[in-house]
Design a protein around this motif. Sequence first.
Motif, PDB file in Angstrom:
ATOM      1  N   TYR A  32       0.851  -1.179   0.000  1.00 36.90           N
ATOM      2  CA  TYR A  32       0.000   0.000   0.000  1.00 36.90           C
ATOM      3  C   TYR A  32       0.891   1.233   0.000  1.00 36.90           C
ATOM      4  CZ  TYR A  32      -3.264   3.581   1.637  1.00 36.90           C
ATOM      5  OH  TYR A  32      -4.011   4.720   1.751  1.00 36.90           O
ATOM      6  N   ALA A  33       0.590   2.201  -0.877  1.00 33.85           N
ATOM      7  CA  ALA A  33       1.337   3.451  -0.928  1.00 33.85           C
ATOM      8  C   ALA A  33       0.678   4.460   0.002  1.00 33.85           C
ATOM      9  CB  ALA A  33       1.382   3.996  -2.355  1.00 33.85           C
ATOM     10  N   VAL A  34       1.413   4.926   0.969  1.00 44.84           N
ATOM     11  CA  VAL A  34       0.878   5.834   1.984  1.00 44.84           C
ATOM     12  C   VAL A  34       0.429   7.139   1.338  1.00 44.84           C
ATOM     13  CG1 VAL A  34       1.438   7.119   4.077  1.00 44.84           C
ATOM     14  CG2 VAL A  34       2.340   4.813   3.756  1.00 44.84           C
ATOM     15  N   ARG A  35      -0.735   7.622   1.780  1.00 43.52           N
ATOM     16  CA  ARG A  35      -1.273   8.892   1.302  1.00 43.52           C
ATOM     17  C   ARG A  35      -1.252   9.923   2.428  1.00 43.52           C
ATOM     18  NH1 ARG A  35      -4.591   8.852  -3.299  1.00 43.52           N
ATOM     19  NH2 ARG A  35      -4.677   6.836  -4.363  1.00 43.52           N
ATOM     20  N   ALA A  36      -1.348  11.192   2.042  1.00 40.90           N
ATOM     21  CA  ALA A  36      -1.377  12.254   3.049  1.00 40.90           C
ATOM     22  C   ALA A  36      -2.529  12.010   4.020  1.00 40.90           C
ATOM     23  CB  ALA A  36      -1.536  13.621   2.366  1.00 40.90           C
ATOM     24  N   GLY A  37      -2.241  12.109   5.315  1.00 40.70           N
ATOM     25  CA  GLY A  37      -3.256  11.917   6.342  1.00 40.70           C
ATOM     26  C   GLY A  37      -3.381  10.498   6.843  1.00 40.70           C
ATOM     27  N   ASP A  38      -2.691   9.543   6.185  1.00 41.15           N
ATOM     28  CA  ASP A  38      -2.759   8.143   6.608  1.00 41.15           C
ATOM     29  C   ASP A  38      -2.059   7.929   7.947  1.00 41.15           C
ATOM     30  OD1 ASP A  38      -4.277   6.853   4.716  1.00 41.15           O
ATOM     31  OD2 ASP A  38      -2.583   6.341   3.431  1.00 41.15           O
ATOM     32  N   THR A  39      -2.506   6.935   8.683  1.00 38.82           N
ATOM     33  CA  THR A  39      -1.806   6.434   9.856  1.00 38.82           C
ATOM     34  C   THR A  39      -1.727   4.923   9.720  1.00 38.82           C
ATOM     35  OG1 THR A  39      -3.815   6.118  11.172  1.00 38.82           O
ATOM     36  CG2 THR A  39      -2.752   8.277  11.296  1.00 38.82           C
ATOM     37  N   ILE A  40      -0.772   4.313  10.399  1.00 42.99           N
ATOM     38  CA  ILE A  40      -0.636   2.851  10.324  1.00 42.99           C
ATOM     39  C   ILE A  40      -1.901   2.183  10.843  1.00 42.99           C
ATOM     40  CG2 ILE A  40       0.571   0.875  11.342  1.00 42.99           C
ATOM     41  CD1 ILE A  40       2.115   2.022   9.084  1.00 42.99           C
ATOM     42  N   SER A  41      -2.463   2.725  11.924  1.00 42.62           N
ATOM     43  CA  SER A  41      -3.671   2.105  12.473  1.00 42.62           C
ATOM     44  C   SER A  41      -4.836   2.196  11.497  1.00 42.62           C
ATOM     45  CB  SER A  41      -4.047   2.768  13.802  1.00 42.62           C
ATOM     46  OG  SER A  41      -4.233   4.157  13.628  1.00 42.62           O
ATOM     47  N   ALA A  42      -4.970   3.326  10.788  1.00 43.07           N
ATOM     48  CA  ALA A  42      -6.057   3.463   9.812  1.00 43.07           C
ATOM     49  C   ALA A  42      -5.836   2.538   8.617  1.00 43.07           C
ATOM     50  CB  ALA A  42      -6.157   4.916   9.347  1.00 43.07           C
ATOM     51  N   ILE A  43      -4.574   2.418   8.175  1.00 46.11           N
ATOM     52  CA  ILE A  43      -4.269   1.508   7.067  1.00 46.11           C
ATOM     53  C   ILE A  43      -4.579   0.071   7.461  1.00 46.11           C
ATOM     54  CG2 ILE A  43      -2.397   0.582   5.637  1.00 46.11           C
ATOM     55  CD1 ILE A  43      -1.063   3.372   5.888  1.00 46.11           C
ATOM     56  N   ALA A  44      -4.173  -0.306   8.671  1.00 46.01           N
ATOM     57  CA  ALA A  44      -4.427  -1.666   9.142  1.00 46.01           C
ATOM     58  C   ALA A  44      -5.929  -1.941   9.230  1.00 46.01           C
ATOM     59  CB  ALA A  44      -3.769  -1.861  10.507  1.00 46.01           C
ATOM     60  N   ARG A  45      -6.662  -0.982   9.761  1.00 48.35           N
ATOM     61  CA  ARG A  45      -8.117  -1.156   9.894  1.00 48.35           C
ATOM     62  C   ARG A  45      -8.769  -1.281   8.526  1.00 48.35           C
ATOM     63  NH1 ARG A  45      -8.493   2.482  13.341  1.00 48.35           N
ATOM     64  NH2 ARG A  45      -8.909   4.230  11.970  1.00 48.35           N
ATOM     65  N   ARG A  46      -8.277  -0.493   7.552  1.00 46.69           N
ATOM     66  CA  ARG A  46      -8.852  -0.525   6.203  1.00 46.69           C
ATOM     67  C   ARG A  46      -8.627  -1.876   5.530  1.00 46.69           C
ATOM     68  NH1 ARG A  46      -6.100   3.861   3.380  1.00 46.69           N
ATOM     69  NH2 ARG A  46      -7.060   5.078   5.028  1.00 46.69           N
ATOM     70  N   HIS A  47      -7.510  -2.524   5.882  1.00 48.05           N
ATOM     71  CA  HIS A  47      -7.194  -3.814   5.277  1.00 48.05           C
ATOM     72  C   HIS A  47      -7.589  -4.993   6.159  1.00 48.05           C
ATOM     73  CE1 HIS A  47      -4.671  -1.110   2.849  1.00 48.05           C
ATOM     74  NE2 HIS A  47      -4.739  -2.030   1.906  1.00 48.05           N
ATOM     75  N   GLY A  48      -8.202  -4.707   7.307  1.00 42.64           N
ATOM     76  CA  GLY A  48      -8.697  -5.783   8.157  1.00 42.64           C
ATOM     77  C   GLY A  48      -7.613  -6.581   8.849  1.00 42.64           C
ATOM     78  N   VAL A  49      -6.480  -5.933   9.174  1.00 45.24           N
ATOM     79  CA  VAL A  49      -5.406  -6.624   9.890  1.00 45.24           C
ATOM     80  C   VAL A  49      -5.059  -5.813  11.131  1.00 45.24           C
ATOM     81  CG1 VAL A  49      -4.444  -7.720   7.833  1.00 45.24           C
ATOM     82  CG2 VAL A  49      -3.638  -5.460   8.501  1.00 45.24           C
ATOM     83  N   PRO A  50      -4.442  -6.442  12.129  1.00 46.92           N
ATOM     84  CA  PRO A  50      -4.074  -5.709  13.340  1.00 46.92           C
ATOM     85  C   PRO A  50      -2.972  -4.686  13.052  1.00 46.92           C
ATOM     86  CG  PRO A  50      -4.071  -8.088  13.723  1.00 46.92           C
ATOM     87  CD  PRO A  50      -4.170  -7.890  12.255  1.00 46.92           C
ATOM     88  N   THR A  51      -3.014  -3.582  13.775  1.00 45.73           N
ATOM     89  CA  THR A  51      -1.963  -2.563  13.631  1.00 45.73           C
ATOM     90  C   THR A  51      -0.596  -3.153  13.922  1.00 45.73           C
ATOM     91  OG1 THR A  51      -3.529  -0.840  14.285  1.00 45.73           O
ATOM     92  CG2 THR A  51      -1.198  -0.287  14.418  1.00 45.73           C
ATOM     93  N   ALA A  52      -0.517  -3.984  14.962  1.00 46.42           N
ATOM     94  CA  ALA A  52       0.769  -4.583  15.343  1.00 46.42           C
ATOM     95  C   ALA A  52       1.341  -5.431  14.206  1.00 46.42           C
ATOM     96  CB  ALA A  52       0.607  -5.425  16.601  1.00 46.42           C
ATOM     97  N   ALA A  53       0.458  -6.088  13.430  1.00 45.34           N
ATOM     98  CA  ALA A  53       0.933  -6.929  12.331  1.00 45.34           C
ATOM     99  C   ALA A  53       1.560  -6.075  11.219  1.00 45.34           C
ATOM    100  CB  ALA A  53      -0.218  -7.757  11.768  1.00 45.34           C
TER     101      ALA A  53
END
Length: 416
Positions: A158-179
């Motif tokens: 996934y290419a990070v976009r302005a305003g993204d956070t790791i937790s939001a990216i993880a939630r969007r993809h249905g995986v834990p933030t820690a993963a």
Amino acid sequence: MRHENGSTAIPEGRAALRRRRAAAAGGAALAGSIAMMLSGAPAQAVDTADETPTRIPQLDPAVASGLAPARPAGMPAVAAPAAARLPAPAAAGIPQTYVVQRGDTVSAIAARHGLRTADVLALNGLSWSSIIYPGQVLRLTSGAASAPAPAPSGGTTYAVRAGDTISAIARRHGVPTAAVLAANGLNWSSIIYPGQVVKIPAGGTAATAPAPAPAPAPGPAPSPARPGASYTIQAGDTISAIARRHGVTTAAVLAANGLGWASIIYPGQVITIPAAAPSAPGLDAEQVANAQLIIRIGRELGVPDRGIAISLGAAMQESWLRNLDWGDRDSLGLFQQRPSTGWGTEAEVRDPARATRAFFGGPGDPNGTRTRGLLDIPGWQNMSFAQAAQAVQLSAYPDRYARWEQPAHAWLAALG
């Protein structure tokens, strides 16, 4: 000698000398041209083969020896032009992009690919003070950037976009933030940047990046968490703003979460909100703590509220409700008690609890009958606020206690 046509004849010796000089000049120019060809022609070479000088130029020793091209006298030497500023897209062995690894620097990346650091900086809109990060994609050639590398087996990227956070990216993809953190060698304090490519581990559902949307209108601030509860950081939060919103000190929030003043917080991070410290009008944390101690001991001894308020006012007048290690002559502590007049040793009068008990006096007076506390003053309840405080303190300025009567009752109401 003059000919019949009126022209002047050139003596044979002078004509021969001129021919020899012209031949020497031509030979030197030829040797210089060969030297230029062997060393590589400049970017803009000028062909002077057909030019015939009107006079013989003065040759420097390098030209005469055939080590440098001839140039007219007085013309400054021109250095060979610099290499092209941007590497060609089709340069053999140079990829169009490079994914930054941990420990990389722009200069090291440029050297590794046979490029100039300045060119790599220019291609990526960076300066000499810019910081690069693991996972960041740098362009190495002036051609179009290639597509990201294919996703590792069992996951995606996934290419990070302005305003993204790791937790939001993880939630969007249905995986834990820690993963996601673990898959990219990141931790909770890592920073991500627009354009950075992160790995999405297997186990979730692939999600396409949402189209950029207008920024939503600012909503109401999140409701303060219960004292001692947790709080999830929102975009734009700061520790000081969070502390202020919850009625606690910034230092208390930092201490409760093992943070320092230089720590960075991130949206989605969960922090602990410590229990709000009691407050009283006009008092700071140190003063509040000393006022609470005086009130607690007064309650233990059964002192009426007015007597506790008198002790608060006396301490404020004497030491600003601070446990001072200095004062007039040998006066020390909350009540500026003097060891020389029997109130105790220096250590004892600087013990806030002991000093407070000595001020109240009565059956629990640590000084016994050596000093006289408030409860030992006959009829203190019928005295004015200032008179009762003066009866214990014996100050040179007895009227100054009166100004603390109303504030002392307010502090007692807030803390008692």
